[in-house]
Design an enzyme around this catalytic site. Sequence first.
Site, PDB file in Angstrom:
ATOM      1  N   ASP A  20       0.568  -1.237   0.100  1.00 35.49           N
ATOM      2  CA  ASP A  20       0.087   0.028  -0.095  1.00 35.49           C
ATOM      3  C   ASP A  20       0.906   1.468  -0.132  1.00 35.49           C
ATOM      4  OD1 ASP A  20      -2.247   1.326  -0.013  1.00 35.49           O
ATOM      5  OD2 ASP A  20      -2.736   1.070   2.318  1.00 35.49           O
ATOM      6  N   ARG A  24      -0.018   7.487  -2.732  1.00 40.12           N
ATOM      7  CA  ARG A  24       0.501   8.617  -1.799  1.00 40.12           C
ATOM      8  C   ARG A  24       1.868   9.235  -2.284  1.00 40.12           C
ATOM      9  NH1 ARG A  24      -1.011   5.961   3.432  1.00 40.12           N
ATOM     10  NH2 ARG A  24      -1.629   4.268   1.911  1.00 40.12           N
ATOM     11  N   ASN A  68     -10.929  -2.871  -5.818  1.00 38.80           N
ATOM     12  CA  ASN A  68     -10.179  -2.080  -6.648  1.00 38.80           C
ATOM     13  C   ASN A  68     -10.689  -1.531  -7.722  1.00 38.80           C
ATOM     14  OD1 ASN A  68      -6.851  -3.233  -5.578  1.00 38.80           O
ATOM     15  ND2 ASN A  68      -7.963  -1.415  -4.765  1.00 38.80           N
ATOM     16  N   TRP A  69     -11.822  -2.326  -8.283  1.00 39.65           N
ATOM     17  CA  TRP A  69     -12.657  -1.993  -9.636  1.00 39.65           C
ATOM     18  C   TRP A  69     -13.412  -0.686  -9.453  1.00 39.65           C
ATOM     19  CZ3 TRP A  69     -11.265  -4.588 -13.658  1.00 39.65           C
ATOM     20  CH2 TRP A  69     -11.058  -6.037 -13.590  1.00 39.65           C
ATOM     21  N   ARG A 183       2.043  -5.065   6.089  1.00 32.97           N
ATOM     22  CA  ARG A 183       1.137  -4.043   5.261  1.00 32.97           C
ATOM     23  C   ARG A 183       2.049  -2.753   5.339  1.00 32.97           C
ATOM     24  NH1 ARG A 183      -4.897  -2.558   4.365  1.00 32.97           N
ATOM     25  NH2 ARG A 183      -4.713  -1.074   3.114  1.00 32.97           N
TER      26      ARG A 183
END
Length: 243
Positions: A20, A24, A68-69, A183
């Site tokens: 992730d 950003r 995520n679609w 993560r």
Amino acid sequence: MQTDNASKAPVPKHLAIVMDGNGRWARSRHLPRTEGHRRGVNSARAVIEACAQRGVEVLTLFAFSSENWRRPESEVSALMELFITALRREIGTLAAKGIRMRFIGAREAFTVRLQAAMTEAEVRTRDNHVMTLVVAVNYGGRWDITQAAEHMKLEEVAQESHETALASGLATAGLPDPDLFIRTGGERRLSNFLLWQLAYTELYFTDVLWPDFDVAELDQAFVDYGRRQRRFGRTGEQVESRV
Ligand code: FPP
């Protein structure tokens, strides 16, 4: 660079990563989000190579979730293009390094071209044994459990073996559950990744954004993992007396 501590750290047999922070990373540099994803592929390449060198047996990367679609269409199509280009570019190196590839998720949602590239990569690497690289695409933990339950219903499994039967219907069937979950990007949640499989997994969260996650960061996570005592429901004393 690998530190002394890192070289002594026990490595997880199965490592699962939510990569992730690409968006950003790009935004903070006034770059398009897709540039963050492109840089994310570089981090993935370095982490895959380091995991294989350190003896990780299974590495699972969350590349695209069922949710995520919902992103802008332009970002979704850029991601699809990136997956296919990266796969075509990297497959030779991965195969040469003895890496076996496996994709998990509802792949029928992808273009025929991408599905074909995934199947081709799996077939080409199926006899490799150095490390299994699992890439989760259009994957969701609830989808996984639901389709395993459907599979179990069809099989009419005996009452006492429900847990084993359900696990054998999961997309990860045949693989050990993850020992360590990482993560990046500062969020502390699972986001519908491997919900069943993460039941006893050690969780590691870092604020480092995925394009900045390098081998030194990976080794730091392994050092932290090495300090954990995995009890699987037992007491600390019971675990200590077993070693
Ligand atoms: C999360 O960052 C990242 C993704 C949804 C895509 C992950 C894909 C890659 C790293 C590249 C491909 C990897 C492989 C193995 C082919 P984000 O966009 O949610 O970042 P943000 O939270 O900062 O917006």
